[in-house]
Structures are given as C-alpha cells and as structure tokens.
Design an enzyme around this catalytic site. Structure first.
Site, PDB file in Angstrom:
ATOM      1  N   HIS A  81       0.714  -1.110   0.368  1.00 53.68           N
ATOM      2  CA  HIS A  81       0.181  -0.241  -0.197  1.00 53.68           C
ATOM      3  C   HIS A  81       0.770   1.644   0.234  1.00 53.68           C
ATOM      4  CE1 HIS A  81      -2.943   2.472   1.526  1.00 53.68           C
ATOM      5  NE2 HIS A  81      -3.339   1.990   1.555  1.00 53.68           N
ATOM      6  N   ASP A 115       3.150  -4.549   7.960  1.00 48.42           N
ATOM      7  CA  ASP A 115       2.111  -3.934   7.813  1.00 48.42           C
ATOM      8  C   ASP A 115       0.500  -4.441   8.207  1.00 48.42           C
ATOM      9  OD1 ASP A 115      -0.338  -2.301   6.622  1.00 48.42           O
ATOM     10  OD2 ASP A 115      -0.034  -1.306   5.455  1.00 48.42           O
ATOM     11  N   GLN A 144      -4.455  -5.027   6.714  1.00 48.88           N
ATOM     12  CA  GLN A 144      -5.552  -6.238   6.353  1.00 48.88           C
ATOM     13  C   GLN A 144      -5.195  -6.953   6.696  1.00 48.88           C
ATOM     14  OE1 GLN A 144      -7.542  -5.241   3.566  1.00 48.88           O
ATOM     15  NE2 GLN A 144      -6.973  -3.152   3.288  1.00 48.88           N
ATOM     16  N   LYS A 194     -10.496  -0.616  10.263  1.00 49.79           N
ATOM     17  CA  LYS A 194     -10.652  -1.817   9.226  1.00 49.79           C
ATOM     18  C   LYS A 194     -10.992  -2.712  10.475  1.00 49.79           C
ATOM     19  CE  LYS A 194      -7.754   0.131   6.772  1.00 49.79           C
ATOM     20  NZ  LYS A 194      -7.833  -0.155   4.924  1.00 49.79           N
ATOM     21  N   CYS A 222      -4.415   2.647  -3.889  1.00 46.82           N
ATOM     22  CA  CYS A 222      -3.471   3.082  -3.164  1.00 46.82           C
ATOM     23  C   CYS A 222      -2.069   2.094  -3.054  1.00 46.82           C
ATOM     24  CB  CYS A 222      -3.912   3.114  -1.716  1.00 46.82           C
ATOM     25  SG  CYS A 222      -5.390   4.669  -1.162  1.00 46.82           S
TER      26      CYS A 222
HETATM   27  C1  LIG Z   1      -2.969  -2.662   3.553  1.00 49.97           C
HETATM   28  C2  LIG Z   1      -3.016  -0.956   4.281  1.00 49.97           C
HETATM   29  N1  LIG Z   1      -1.399  -0.899   4.849  1.00 49.97           N
HETATM   30  C3  LIG Z   1      -1.646  -0.115   4.930  1.00 49.97           C
HETATM   31  C4  LIG Z   1      -3.059   0.722   4.485  1.00 49.97           C
HETATM   32  C5  LIG Z   1      -3.691   2.125   5.506  1.00 49.97           C
HETATM   33  O1  LIG Z   1      -4.612   2.432   6.998  1.00 49.97           O
HETATM   34  P1  LIG Z   1      -5.106   3.477   7.464  1.00 49.97           P
HETATM   35  O2  LIG Z   1      -5.845   4.774   6.261  1.00 49.97           O
HETATM   36  O3  LIG Z   1      -6.321   3.611   8.438  1.00 49.97           O
HETATM   37  O4  LIG Z   1      -3.896   4.834   8.286  1.00 49.97           O
HETATM   38  C6  LIG Z   1      -4.714   0.900   4.313  1.00 49.97           C
HETATM   39  C7  LIG Z   1      -5.901   1.041   3.949  1.00 49.97           C
HETATM   40  O5  LIG Z   1      -6.363   0.666   3.615  1.00 49.97           O
HETATM   41  C8  LIG Z   1      -4.253  -0.734   3.743  1.00 49.97           C
HETATM   42  O6  LIG Z   1      -4.844  -1.990   3.363  1.00 49.97           O
END
Ligand SMILES: Cc1ncc(COP(=O)(O)O)c(C=O)c1O
Lengths: 420, 162
Positions: free
Chosen positions: A137, A214, A217, A240, A378
């Site tokens: 991401h 990270d 997910q 999430k 993203c």
């Molecule tokens: C794999 C991953 N990393 C990071 C994020 C970022 O999360 P947040 O927007 O809650 O900070 C997301 C959310 O879309 C994600 O799916």
C-alpha cells in the site's frame, strides 16, 4: 503457512457462525441504497461497526469522558483506567509480551510513519538499504521513499509473480551488509495475498535486520501472534476491525522502542521539561504526545472484544468460504478476469470486466446497492505490475453471506448486458 | 429509469463504443494532456485552431465510459465553433456537472450534452466527465498537462503540471 497466521476452513467451524444473528448486530447492514438492500463489499477499505461497540462509545461519551493521565478526579481516573484497559486488550489481541509495547496511533499510516521517523531517521544512513515489496500500500512505500531521499539510502523492492505472490528467492537475494530495514505487508489490500511473513522475517533476522509488518489487512481476518511471528513492529487500524476511525496500533519490541526517538513532542510524552532540557517519558507514552483519541481507543478495545467473542478462527473460516465461492462464481463469468490468484489469500477479490472500466462497474453496481471499491487501491505499483490502471475489488467480512456473493455475480452480469 | 442508467445507456450505446474524432492531428496548433490520477483517465487532445475557430479536434487515450463519451461528444460539439463559444461550453458543462446549472430551467448552449447532467449526483464521477473540457481549456491556454485532481474548483487547477 505459520500456525499463528493460518486461516482454517473447517466445515464444522463455519457452520457454527450464525451470520443472521451477527448481521443483526450491525445497524447499517439494514440500510437500503437506491432502494436495494445494501450489499457491503468494501470491507478492506473500512469495516462496519456493531451495536455493542456503538453502545460502548455512547456510554463513554455520556458517562465517562474526561482527559486522561492528568487529573485526580474520579472521571479522569476512570477514563485513564479504561484507556489503559484498551491498551491491554490490544496487547492480548496480537499477543504482545508487554502492554507497554502497544502505542496508540491514528492508524496504520501513522504507525508506519512513527517507525520511519523514530527508527528510520535515527538509525538509517547514507548508502543503507530498505526493502519493501511489490505488493505494498502507498502508506508502506512513501514514508520509506521519503526516508531514503532524506538520507541518501536506497529503496529495494521484492518483486511479485503473475499470481500476486512475492518471489521469495528474489527477496532473499536483496539482502546484503547494507540492508538495514524491511517493511512488508502481512496481507495485500489490492490482491488479498497472505504473505509468508514468518519465513521472510526469519530471513531478515539472519541479517540482523528488523522487520515492520503492515497488518492493516491481516488484523480483521487472522488470529495474530506477534511473538510467534517474531516481527519487530506491527501496524494496524481500528476502523478495519469494526472499530472507530482515527485510532490504530503500533506494536514494537521493547528494546527497539526504547532506543527510538519520539515522533511528536508535546504533553504526556515527557517526564520533565525545562527550557534547557526535556526528559522523555517511558514507552509507550514517549510516543503519545497530546490528548489521544480516548473514545476511539476504548471503542477499538470493545471491537476487539466483539471479534474475540465470535472467534478469529471462525471469522477466517467463514471468510475463506465466501472468498472461495466468490472466486468460483465471479471467475466463471465469461469476460471477467481475476487479478491476484495467490495460493494463500484473504477475503479480497480484485477483478476486471472485459471492455468495461472498473469505475463504470462500480457506479452501475452501486445502483443495485452493491458497494465495492474501484481504482488503484492506493497500490499503484501493483496496478503497474499487472498493466492495468485500476481494478474492481470486492472485499468480504464475516457478516457477508453467500447470497450477497450471488447478488454481486448477478450485478456483474448486468454490467456486461448493459455494455453488451 | 434512474438518471444514471439513462446516462449510461446514451453514453455507452453510442460514444463509448464508437468514439468520434479518435486519433491525433498531424500538425496541431494546440494540444494538451488530461490526467485524472484517481481513476487513471488519461486523454491527449490535439486541435487545429485557425482564425479563432476550431477547425479540427481529435483525441486519444483511455478512460472510463463517462470520460470517453464526454470527450467524444465534446469533439463533435466544439468543432466549427469559435474559441469563445467553446469556452462558453466548457463553463456551462462544468456548471451542469457540478449542479450549478439547471439545464432544464436556465438558458444554455449544451444541447445533447445535457445527457451528462446525471453525473452531478455522482460526486466521484464528476471529474471523469469534466476532464476533457478541462483539457480543452488547458489546450486553448497552451498548458501542456492538466489534471482534475483539484475537486472543488476543477477549472482552477488548469495550469498545474503534475
Ligand atoms: C495494507 C494497508 N496498509 C495501510 C493502510 C492504511 O491504513 P489507514 O488509512 O487506516 O492508515 C491500508 C488501508 O487502506 C491498507 O489496506
């Protein structure tokens, strides 16, 4: 796959999940959109909140709110206790050794940025190398790019294959004496790939390199055990996992957190301040400057209780059934191509409808109350890898049903008929 | 039938499948590239303007049906018009798409372009429809690359090179 992260699909486990009863806990699932029952398949972007969590937030705001760590009055002491209890819930949720290894942040993005600033800027120098993967991401790419630019360090990328799986050989070949950090997604948001993180962490540790996972997910779908994984940092978001927005967690091993620089300065993160010198507070408070989102933290703790009440194993098993069924049904439609066919996947189905732009697919499905995500998710490098500008993505939660998969499948056929 | 389905029917049956003026002019007097980073919509516009008149216009690129159809219909509508007339259409189209112009009640020159009125109820798709118009405006003003990223005031960001 590691025991700590496995999603078991056992019929007897799944059968125990009373989805109808669970759905009754989620007021929003009763909504109609454009006159049709909402079919919410955008859970990877954000999940919905069950009534017990909503109730917990209301109770906090109506009966318990005060600032924390600051006053001797009853409300403040109670709010502080509840906030710290939420920290222990997060500790148990990921099986961290010590509650002080749990830092509250605004979400995954802030958690990663905290490590970039607190660890990266303190310990990564010119000529060093940081490894990420082709599945990340943007929030696990851009901070490391910023760091590398600032320091004159180099960003290395572990490539993926046509199924959307990291090429482990290539990943291993990236390591050398200059490698100083690895940042890697546990589960890919764009494709759903569950990465072999235990193996990947073991490789990094052979080179004495710390690893950040990270887990944005992964946290909604897998039973987490950061000690079994042996990751050095773990980041995830409250919104999430059926909790509120504006709250998330950074887990870090105590020894690393203690040697890191604070990311933000302000109240609560200090032990003493004079104009000559400030002495920082101990972990985790060193990283929690200012008044935190108290209600959101308590709400996230309540969401963790809710998920534990159902059981992450049962959640994972039901979601695997949904994913398998959706893969089969959607995959069987002529002219539909599924992007991301990894052997280990979690709850995400990215697809393309031949001749129809994903945004048109999303707009037309929305007419039938079906909420999916369309775009690059993203994760533009993932899109570039597959040579597409965007995909349509259905992502599932434990409150979704096989009937909703049928509605999605019929919706896609309708899109095709319209574009016929 | 909902506005959206109406919009899609008109748009898709015709211009999405058979885009008009698809291609590139050999020696254009004006050209611009339009980008919608969020969607991946990407168009290249070439124009032949002589004596203040749009003599020829062509486009290439990829995008969603709304963007492609909007571009295609734009080319057929601005061909033969003066730059000023075309700029009026740019303004009116933008006002319609953002809900500031009611095509039924207020005077305008949009004609069949009014089929895009439905996008005003789809905030996430407004940019797709406006992109070609935005790009046309940029081409007239000799701005090479433009974007509809600035959602609030799509036309104001003309001139941003990304
Ligand atoms: C794999 C991953 N990393 C990071 C994020 C970022 O999360 P947040 O927007 O809650 O900070 C997301 C959310 O879309 C994600 O799916």
């Amino acid at each position: 796959m590691n025991k700590a992260t496995s999603v078991r699909s056992q019929k007897n486990v799944t059968d125990l999940l009373d989805v109808a009863r669970i759905r009754a806990d989620f007021p929003i699932l009763a909504r109609h959109i454009n006159g049709k029952p909402l079919v919410y398949l955008d859970n990877a972007a954000s999940s919905q909140m069950p009534q017990p969590v909503i109730d917990r937030l209301v109770r906090y705001q109506t009966q318990e709110h005060a600032n924390i760590h600051r006053a001797v009055h009853t409300l403040s002491e109670h709010a502080t206790a509840e906030f710290e209890e939420a920290r222990r819930k997060a500790q148990r949720f990921i099986n961290a050794k010590d509650e002080h290894e749990i830092i509250f942040t605004s979400g995954t993005t802030e958690s990663i940025n905290l490590v970039m600033h607190g660890y990266g800027r303190a310990f990564i120098k010119a000529g060093d190398e940081v490894i990420v993967t082709g599945l990340e991401h943007h929030s696990n790419i851009v901070p490391w790019q910023m760091l590398c630019q600032e320091k004159g360090a180099k960003l290395r990328v572990a490539p993926i294959n046509d199924a959307g799986e990291i090429l482990l050989d290539e990943y291993q070949k990236l390591f050398n004496d200059r490698t100083k950090f690895v940042a890697l997604s546990h589960v890919s948001n764009a494709l759903g790939t569950v990465n072999p993180v235990s193996e990947m962490i073991a490789t990094a540790h052979q080179w004495d390199v710390p690893v950040l996972l990270d887990g944005a997910q992964a946290a909604p779908h897998l039973r987490l055990d950061v000690q079994a994984l042996d990751c050095d940092f773990y980041a995830f978001s409250g919104h999430k996992i059926c909790g509120p927005t504006g709250i998330g967690v950074l887990y870090g091993k105590r020894a690393l957190l203690e040697k890191m620089q604070p990311f933000k300065g302000g109240g609560d993160m200090i032990l003493s301040v004079t104009f000559e010198k400030t002495i920082y507070n101990t972990i985790p408070y060193k990283f929690e400057a200012g008044t935190p989102p108290i209600a959101a933290a308590i709400g996230m703790g309540s969401a963790m209780d809710y998920l534990n009440g159902i059981g992450l194993e049962r959640i994972g098993a039901h979601e695997t059934d949904l994913l398998n069924y959706a893969t089969q049904q959607v995959g069987a439609i002529k002219g539909v191509r599924i992007i991301g066919t990894a052997r280990h996947k979690a709850a995400v189905l990215s697809f393309l409808v031949e001749g129809v732009h994903p945004h048109d697919v999303g707009t037309i499905l929305n007419e039938d109350g079906i909420a999916i995500r369309t775009g690059h998710h993203c994760a533009q490098p993932v899109m570039q890898r597959f040579g597409v500008p965007a995909t349509a993505r259905a992502s599932f939660a434990f409150y979704n049903t096989l009937e909703e998969v049928d509605v999605l499948t019929e919706g896609i056929r309708k899109v095709q008929r319209m574009f016929g | 039938m909902s506005d959206i389905k109406q919009l899609y029917q008109e748009v898709i049956l015709d211009h999405n499948k058979k885009p008009r003026n698809f291609g590139a002019l050999d020696n254009p007097s004006h050209k611009a590239e339009g980008l919608n980073p969020l969607c991946g919509d990407h168009i290249f516009l070439t124009l032949q303007v002589r004596d203040d008149k749009v003599e020829a216009v062509a486009f290439q690129g990829e995008g969603c049906a709304i963007c492609k159809a909007s571009t295609s219909m734009m080319t057929t509508n601005v061909k033969g018009k003066t730059v000023e007339e075309a700029e009026t259409l740019v303004q009116e189209f933008r006002d319609m798409a953002t809900g500031k112009l009611n095509v039924q009640k207020q005077p305008n020159h949009l004609g069949r372009l009014a089929v895009f009125e439905g996008v005003k109820d789809l905030p996430s798709r407004v940019k797709c429809a406006i992109l070609p118009w935005h790009t046309l405006h940029a081409a007239f003003n000799s701005v090479a690359t433009t974007t509809t990223e600035n959602e609030e005031e799509p036309m104001k960001s003309a001139g941003v090179t990304i």
